[in-house]
Write a protein that holds these residues in place. Structure first.
Motif, PDB file in Angstrom:
ATOM      1  N   GLU B  91       0.809  -1.219   0.000  1.00 23.80           N
ATOM      2  CA  GLU B  91       0.000   0.000   0.000  1.00 23.80           C
ATOM      3  C   GLU B  91       0.837   1.261   0.000  1.00 23.80           C
ATOM      4  N   ASN B 115      -5.635   2.430  -1.421  1.00 24.98           N
ATOM      5  CA  ASN B 115      -6.448   1.237  -1.541  1.00 24.98           C
ATOM      6  C   ASN B 115      -7.669   1.544  -2.378  1.00 24.98           C
ATOM      7  N   SER B 117     -11.284   2.163  -2.861  1.00 18.67           N
ATOM      8  CA  SER B 117     -12.301   2.598  -1.913  1.00 18.67           C
ATOM      9  C   SER B 117     -13.374   3.362  -2.676  1.00 18.67           C
ATOM     10  N   THR B 148      -1.058  -6.195   0.885  1.00 23.43           N
ATOM     11  CA  THR B 148      -1.865  -5.072   1.371  1.00 23.43           C
ATOM     12  C   THR B 148      -2.257  -5.354   2.822  1.00 23.43           C
ATOM     13  N   ASN B 149      -2.688  -4.333   3.535  1.00 25.83           N
ATOM     14  CA  ASN B 149      -3.029  -4.485   4.951  1.00 25.83           C
ATOM     15  C   ASN B 149      -4.297  -5.321   5.142  1.00 25.83           C
ATOM     16  N   THR B 151      -7.153  -4.992   6.233  1.00 28.01           N
ATOM     17  CA  THR B 151      -8.356  -4.199   6.502  1.00 28.01           C
ATOM     18  C   THR B 151      -9.368  -4.561   5.421  1.00 28.01           C
ATOM     19  N   VAL B 152     -10.604  -4.073   5.546  1.00 28.67           N
ATOM     20  CA  VAL B 152     -11.613  -4.376   4.535  1.00 28.67           C
ATOM     21  C   VAL B 152     -11.131  -3.904   3.162  1.00 28.67           C
ATOM     22  N   GLU B 153     -10.633  -2.656   3.101  1.00 26.92           N
ATOM     23  CA  GLU B 153     -10.175  -2.105   1.820  1.00 26.92           C
ATOM     24  C   GLU B 153      -8.957  -2.873   1.296  1.00 26.92           C
ATOM     25  N   GLY B 154      -8.053  -3.219   2.225  1.00 27.77           N
ATOM     26  CA  GLY B 154      -6.853  -3.943   1.817  1.00 27.77           C
ATOM     27  C   GLY B 154      -7.185  -5.307   1.226  1.00 27.77           C
ATOM     28  N   GLU B 155      -8.132  -6.007   1.865  1.00 27.27           N
ATOM     29  CA  GLU B 155      -8.553  -7.324   1.378  1.00 27.27           C
ATOM     30  C   GLU B 155      -9.226  -7.194   0.012  1.00 27.27           C
ATOM     31  N   HIS B 177      -1.940 -14.454   7.335  1.00 26.85           N
ATOM     32  CA  HIS B 177      -2.400 -13.755   8.530  1.00 26.85           C
ATOM     33  C   HIS B 177      -2.616 -14.778   9.626  1.00 26.85           C
TER      34      HIS B 177
END
Lengths: 203, 203
Positions: B91, B115, B117, B148-149, B151-155, B177
């Motif tokens: 990211e 990300n 979004s 990517t992280n 997070t919802v956006e990262g996933e 993870h």
């Protein structure tokens, strides 16, 4: 090797330079650098310009030691404030803003830019007391209001200046310490309560 | 009227300009301005210079979108990394630093600088996926590692890029993870524990 040398020396240099700001560690400096470069380059340039302009133009008022671009600041130049005869001694420029906001004071100020602190090697000259002495000699000050902070250093500095006023036969007063407005008695610490008892006034 | 106009317009301007930094409110900006002007004018000038140098010289790598002063960054230029064939999608630039610090990866990177979004109006082009698409077409990438992280956006972004890899018939993997090393199981949140169960490996 710097953190971002693989990317850019200028970025590494910026992250490093941002750390001169108080309270900014390596992580915050990174975040700031990325924010500026990715989203706000215009503000970064504006900040660069504001920094050099401030450093090059701002000096100290020769009368009250506040930061100013002129030789003498706006407040010291005001003839009405001069006539008033009161001189409020504060530790820093933000304190002037606070006192001004009350609308209760219309005299002039003297900014110490610190406190007496012999252990840190800060003596009377470092906080401009030689300049204050000269000013008290001029005879246009009728009262010195000591508005240093209620810390050990602040109190010591206030006492020292009160002595100085005594030698010049100028009335010196200390701002009142006590219960803040709107706070209940049971929530107040002992030191504040003692102060408020000692400083009681006839109704 | 600005807070310090009585003292100096340049000071007011500096306090205002410092507020462009993320996490810096009016009080911190004041504190920073005073610190620089009273104690560290040299660093203030250095910061001003670093800011303008960074803004004027730093652009984006045309290969991986990282910040760089050249057209192509050091990592993309490295022939050994090119031969490796792996492309790690992250990211932001700090994530590259983190991955590099492990010493476990010797391929190249692609930096999304954000990300997907849709609610914020950030679509595939805004995070450079058109550029990534071009890059995958070139045929020198054998595996895309999606870092990517979690997070919802990262996933969501990872899933989107995995689809893109599918169309190019390139192997896409997601970093694992699970339980961080050295943390006890009972202290781990449910979501992490589920991930670690789903991602279990044969011993």
């Amino acid at each position: 090797m710097g953190l971002f040398e693989f990317a850019s020396y200028a970025l590494d240099h910026l992250v490093d330079a941002l750390r001169c700001l108080p309270g900014v560690g390596p992580k915050s400096a990174q975040r700031m650098a990325f924010h500026l470069l990715q989203r706000d380059r215009q503000s970064a340039l504006r900040l660069a310009e504001a920094l050099s302009r401030a450093v090059n133009n701002i000096g100290y008022c020769i009368e009250c030691r506040t930061l100013t671009e002129e030789k003498v600041c706006q407040i010291c130049l005001d003839p009405q404030r001069k006539e008033n005869g009161q001189l409020c001694v504060v530790e820093s420029l933000v304190d002037i803003t606070a006192v001004e906001a009350t609308g209760q004071f219309s005299g002039r100020y003297f900014v110490l830019m610190g406190n007496l602190s012999p252990l840190d090697g800060i003596g009377p000259k470092d906080i401009g007391l030689d300049l204050l002495d000269l000013r008290l000699r001029q005879g246009d000050v009728s009262e010195v209001i000591l508005a240093t902070n209620p810390t050990v250093e602040g109190e010591a500095t206030a006492c020292y200046i009160a002595e100085l006023c005594n030698t010049h036969k100028i009335f010196a007063s200390r701002i009142a310490h006590g219960i803040p407005i709107g706070v209940e008695l049971e929530l107040i610490d002992g030191a504040t309560l003692s102060h408020s008892l000692m400083g009681r006034r006839k109704l």
